[in-house]
Write an enzyme that holds these catalytic residues in place. Structure first.
Site, mmCIF file in Angstrom:
data_model
loop_
_atom_site.group_PDB
_atom_site.id
_atom_site.type_symbol
_atom_site.label_atom_id
_atom_site.label_comp_id
_atom_site.label_asym_id
_atom_site.label_seq_id
_atom_site.Cartn_x
_atom_site.Cartn_y
_atom_site.Cartn_z
ATOM 1 N NE ARG A 164 1.873 60.653 14.848
ATOM 2 C CZ ARG A 164 0.845 59.942 15.317
ATOM 3 N NH1 ARG A 164 0.192 59.099 14.511
ATOM 4 N NH2 ARG A 164 0.466 60.071 16.572
ATOM 5 C CE LYS A 188 4.624 59.550 17.045
ATOM 6 N NZ LYS A 188 4.932 60.489 18.138
ATOM 7 C CG HIS A 259 3.967 67.298 12.720
ATOM 8 N ND1 HIS A 259 3.755 65.983 12.352
ATOM 9 C CD2 HIS A 259 3.683 67.359 14.041
ATOM 10 C CE1 HIS A 259 3.385 65.285 13.408
ATOM 11 N NE2 HIS A 259 3.330 66.102 14.446
ATOM 12 N NE ARG A 262 -0.254 64.389 14.163
ATOM 13 C CZ ARG A 262 -1.074 63.380 14.396
ATOM 14 N NH1 ARG A 262 -1.881 62.945 13.444
ATOM 15 N NH2 ARG A 262 -1.093 62.783 15.575
ATOM 16 C CG HIS A 285 -2.728 62.521 20.100
ATOM 17 N ND1 HIS A 285 -3.170 63.828 20.176
ATOM 18 C CD2 HIS A 285 -1.667 62.537 19.249
ATOM 19 C CE1 HIS A 285 -2.411 64.590 19.398
ATOM 20 N NE2 HIS A 285 -1.495 63.830 18.834
ATOM 21 C CE1 TYR A 294 -2.437 70.508 17.504
ATOM 22 C CE2 TYR A 294 -2.836 68.471 18.712
ATOM 23 C CZ TYR A 294 -2.158 69.172 17.736
ATOM 24 O OH TYR A 294 -1.186 68.559 17.010
#
Length: 313
Positions: A164, A188, A259, A262, A285, A294
């Protein structure tokens, strides 16, 4: 496209499904409490039996063992079969009604359809760069530019580790483990992960550290890897402007944001045969459902290739 599958027959095999997945109480409630028409009952019955048969093939044999992840895979299975969006939405409506009734009857305690997305809500991704476009972008920084070593290292690392933008501008020098071929990333929620990087990224970062970063550092770098021309940590806007510059130089006409690199990282891994769980780990994730988008993109790519090149498409 119309639904290509015939109604499921009520043979012995189907009767076994009806017991394990509580299909009789479902149909009774549809007729008596929901006031559904015979046509709706038949359509919902067929859709739920189809799902139950698919779940049994995945070794799920009772309604209480059905998970949200299993139902998401079933929806992708329907899309792979070529069902139209309207047919898939009807299937999802049938599944939601099924579990609403089972919960109300006390036959199951949780509803795995609560977070099940219909086709119109499937997330779409920004543009993904092709491998050729990525190579052109990475080759764009010219060595006669003052900050070329930084820019090349930044682009190589952003794409090479699928970071990110907040992650690659926040990387500390100590988080780049060149001898191990890894970067330590704080994503995150400050969740830490280790992501492998390849020879190109390792070499570009090593050259930047050796040739340029020490020159830029004026006591205000705070240990951050990527610095601006004044020796301060690079900002999000600064990173975006650098990327935009090289996208233009590379002649890439797609709308590219940080992004996009990524997304391209993840898509290229999956197109090359990478395991979904491994890609989930590298992207950081928490839920594999986020990574599964994806696989949807990859399926669309395969369909477009088939349509373009197969003589009977």
């Amino acid at each position: 496209m119309s639904d290509p599958l015939p109604p499921a027959p009520l043979d012995t095999d189907t009767r076994d499904l009806r017991r394990g997945f509580h299909l009789q109480p479902f149909e009774d409630a549809l007729a008596l409490e929901e006031g559904a028409s015979p046509r709706t009952i038949e359509a919902y019955r067929r859709d739920v039996i189809r799902c139950a048969a698919w779940l049994r093939d995945q070794r799920i044999t009772t309604a209480r063992d059905i998970t949200p992840a299993a139902l998401r895979e079933f929806v992708y299975h329907l899309k792979d079969l070529g069902l139209a969006g309207s047919s898939i939405r009807r299937n999802i409506s049938a599944l939601r009604t099924w579990f609403r009734i089972l919960v109300a009857e006390g036959l199951v305690h949780t509803d795995p359809t609560e977070r099940l997305d219909a086709p119109q809500r499937w997330r779409t991704l920004p543009e993904v760069l092709s491998v050729d476009e990525i190579l052109r972008l990475l080759a764009a920084p010219q060595l006669d530019e003052r900050l070329a070593f930084r820019d090349r290292a930044m682009l190589e690392l952003a794409y090479g580790a699928g970071l990110r933008v907040s992650e690659w501008i926040g990387l500390a020098v100590k988080d780049v483990l060149l001898e191990d071929g890894l970067v330590r990333v704080f994503g995150k929620g400050s969740k830490e992960r280790l992501v492998p990087i390849g020879r190109s990224a390792i070499g570009a970062v090593a050259v930047y550290l050796r040739e340029l970063r020490a020159v830029l550092e004026r006591g205000q770098g705070k240990g951050i890897l990527f610095l601006n021309g004044q020796g301060k940590p690079l900002t999000r806007m600064g990173a975006w402007k650098i990327l935009r510059k090289y996208v233009d130089q590379a002649g890439i006409e797609k709308a590219v944001s940080p992004h996009t690199l990524r997304h391209s990282f993840a898509t290229h891994l999956l197109e090359g045969g990478a395991d979904l769980r491994a890609v989930q780990e590298m992207l950081g994730h928490a839920d594999i459902a986020t990574t599964q988008i994806y696989t949807h993109v990859d399926r669309e790519y395969l369909r477009s290739v088939h349509k373009q090149f197969h003589p009977r498409a």
